[in-house]
Design a protein around this motif. Structure first.
Motif, PDB file in Angstrom:
ATOM      1  N   TRP A  78     -10.707   4.865  13.378  1.00  0.00           N
ATOM      2  CA  TRP A  78     -11.905   3.236  14.173  1.00  0.00           C
ATOM      3  C   TRP A  78     -10.667   2.885  15.806  1.00  0.00           C
ATOM      4  O   TRP A  78      -9.203   3.643  15.564  1.00  0.00           O
ATOM      5  CB  TRP A  78     -11.400   2.273  13.688  1.00  0.00           C
ATOM      6  CG  TRP A  78     -11.069   1.907  12.253  1.00  0.00           C
ATOM      7  CD1 TRP A  78     -11.350   1.750  11.514  1.00  0.00           C
ATOM      8  CD2 TRP A  78     -12.581   0.655  12.006  1.00  0.00           C
ATOM      9  NE1 TRP A  78     -11.410   1.717  10.272  1.00  0.00           N
ATOM     10  CE2 TRP A  78     -12.871   0.622  10.520  1.00  0.00           C
ATOM     11  CE3 TRP A  78     -13.906  -0.429  12.515  1.00  0.00           C
ATOM     12  CZ2 TRP A  78     -12.974   0.156   9.970  1.00  0.00           C
ATOM     13  CZ3 TRP A  78     -14.641  -0.456  12.190  1.00  0.00           C
ATOM     14  CH2 TRP A  78     -14.731  -0.630  10.339  1.00  0.00           C
TER      15      TRP A  78
ATOM     16  N   LEU B 241      -0.568  -0.110  16.062  1.00  0.00           N
ATOM     17  CA  LEU B 241      -1.016  -1.533  16.934  1.00  0.00           C
ATOM     18  C   LEU B 241      -0.265  -1.992  17.186  1.00  0.00           C
ATOM     19  O   LEU B 241      -1.220  -2.922  18.134  1.00  0.00           O
ATOM     20  CB  LEU B 241      -1.745  -2.135  15.141  1.00  0.00           C
ATOM     21  CG  LEU B 241      -3.355  -1.065  14.424  1.00  0.00           C
ATOM     22  CD1 LEU B 241      -3.856  -2.419  13.520  1.00  0.00           C
ATOM     23  CD2 LEU B 241      -4.418  -1.629  15.896  1.00  0.00           C
TER      24      LEU B 241
ATOM     25  N   PRO C  77     -10.026  -2.776  11.025  1.00  0.00           N
ATOM     26  CA  PRO C  77      -8.094  -2.995  11.203  1.00  0.00           C
ATOM     27  C   PRO C  77      -7.821  -4.629  11.883  1.00  0.00           C
ATOM     28  O   PRO C  77      -9.275  -4.865  12.328  1.00  0.00           O
ATOM     29  CB  PRO C  77      -7.817  -2.134  12.253  1.00  0.00           C
ATOM     30  CG  PRO C  77      -9.061  -0.421  11.921  1.00  0.00           C
ATOM     31  CD  PRO C  77      -9.943  -1.642  11.972  1.00  0.00           C
TER      32      PRO C  77
ATOM     33  N   VAL D 190      -9.395   0.563  18.197  1.00  0.00           N
ATOM     34  CA  VAL D 190      -8.799  -0.165  18.509  1.00  0.00           C
ATOM     35  C   VAL D 190      -8.600  -0.523  19.617  1.00  0.00           C
ATOM     36  O   VAL D 190      -7.980  -0.694  20.433  1.00  0.00           O
ATOM     37  CB  VAL D 190      -7.888  -1.022  17.108  1.00  0.00           C
ATOM     38  CG1 VAL D 190      -7.792  -2.637  18.166  1.00  0.00           C
ATOM     39  CG2 VAL D 190      -8.098  -0.749  15.788  1.00  0.00           C
TER      40      VAL D 190
ATOM     41  N   ALA E 177     -12.351  -4.115  16.863  1.00  0.00           N
ATOM     42  CA  ALA E 177     -12.095  -2.664  16.016  1.00  0.00           C
ATOM     43  C   ALA E 177     -13.862  -2.277  16.278  1.00  0.00           C
ATOM     44  O   ALA E 177     -14.636  -2.497  15.235  1.00  0.00           O
ATOM     45  CB  ALA E 177     -11.977  -2.745  14.402  1.00  0.00           C
TER      46      ALA E 177
END
Length: 328
Positions: A272, A135, A155, A274, A160
């Motif tokens: 996920w 991230l 997240p 993102v 997300a």
């Protein structure tokens, strides 16, 4: 003032004020970057950085204000380019994906291969990183999308989008005591053996440690690794019992290893995507996301990233239901 100058300024800020690193990131020479920075400061009429000798020491208060505006300007310029490319039907481009080693090795290649059939001029750059770094790469603008897993929490750091659910499996050599059964071992049974798992397992807040702690147990972590293939190699070498993602276990692994379900107390995880907020997505990015998660709708994705909608994402399917649709 040019976009290039602003891009150099942001690169320096994101490189810990290291001009050499910043120059490498923007594919410029160090003297050229320093010259552009001086020209920008001369035009603005104030310093963006305070200096100690010939080194940059910190960003000035005025520089912090300019930095915030520069980030927005560069993001909007990128949005205009992406929008124009989509309108033109331009298939060229570079998609940078920050992700974990397991996703990079065992999930994304099949989806990327499918997308490249429709966009053969697109290039993809995978940046496998530790879970704590993925991230950060997205936040610094060094990736277009991040793919990461959690054990339930959503997240932070962008939009997300749930892709699929997956479980962990227990791997042991064929002659190991656990291999005599096909049932999931208990946490008590696992606590008797050294374990080999992902590096996140050593964190106090890891879902694996929480599962053991709730039973008053402490896992015996003998080795950790980012790469699932290294975990499997370590299990074959007798370093311990493996705990890893089900996506990382293929038929060829079962020739030498026994795979068992993880204990019920070990929680299911969600993969996920993102995405940066207020970003115009290239068409091939949407194609990749729907190749990994066919339940997603392209319109919902565009609206969510643009900030015009807060969609209720479909329940992510289990990996076992998806793996037939994604060639891995």
């Amino acid at each position: 003032m040019t976009l290039a100058q602003l891009r150099y300024f942001v690169a320096i800020a994101d490189s810990g004020l290291n001009i050499t690193v910043a120059a490498e990131r923007v594919h410029a020479t160090q003297p050229g970057l320093s010259k552009q920075l001086k020209q920008l400061e001369d035009e603005l009429g104030f310093l963006l950085f305070s200096r100690k000798g010939r080194s940059l020491d910190s960003i000035t208060p005025a520089g912090q204000q300019v930095l915030a505006h520069a980030r927005r300007l560069l993001a909007e310029a990128a949005n205009i380019r992406a929008y124009a490319a989509n309108v033109r039907g331009d298939a060229q481009g570079r998609l940078v994906i920050a992700t974990t080693h397991t996703q990079a090795r065992h999930v994304l290649p099949g989806a990327i291969a499918d997308v490249r059939k429709a966009y053969p001029q697109m290039s993809v750059h995978l940046q496998p990183s530790g879970e704590g770094e993925v991230l950060d790469l997205l936040a610094r603008g060094e990736a277009d999308v991040a793919v990461i897993s959690t054990s339930g929490e959503v997240p932070a750091g962008g939009i997300a989008v749930p892709l699929f659910r997956w479980k962990r499996v227990v791997l042991a050599p064929r002659d190991h005591a656990l291999a005599a059964s096909t049932e999931a071992p208990t946490l008590e049974a696992l606590s008797a053996f050294p374990l080999v798992s992902y590096e996140s397992s050593v964190r106090a807040d890891s879902s694996l440690r929480r599962a053991f702690a709730q039973r008053g147990l402490e896992p015996r972590i003998s080795m950790t690794a980012r790469d699932a293939d290294l975990i499997k190699t370590s299990v074959r070498a007798g370093l311990g019992v493996g705990l890893l993602a089900e996506m990382a276990v293929g038929n060829s692994d079962l020739e030498t290893l026994a795979a068992l379900p993880a204990p019920n107390e070990v929680p299911e995880c969600v993969a996920w995507a993102v995405l940066p907020r207020e970003r115009v997505l290239r068409d091939y990015t949407l194609s990749l996301l729907t190749a990994v998660a066919p339940q997603l709708d392209r319109t919902d994705l565009r609206r969510a990233v643009a900030g015009t909608d807060d969609p209720k994402w479909p329940t992510p399917p289990a990996w076992a239901a998806l793996r037939g649709a994604i060639v891995v």
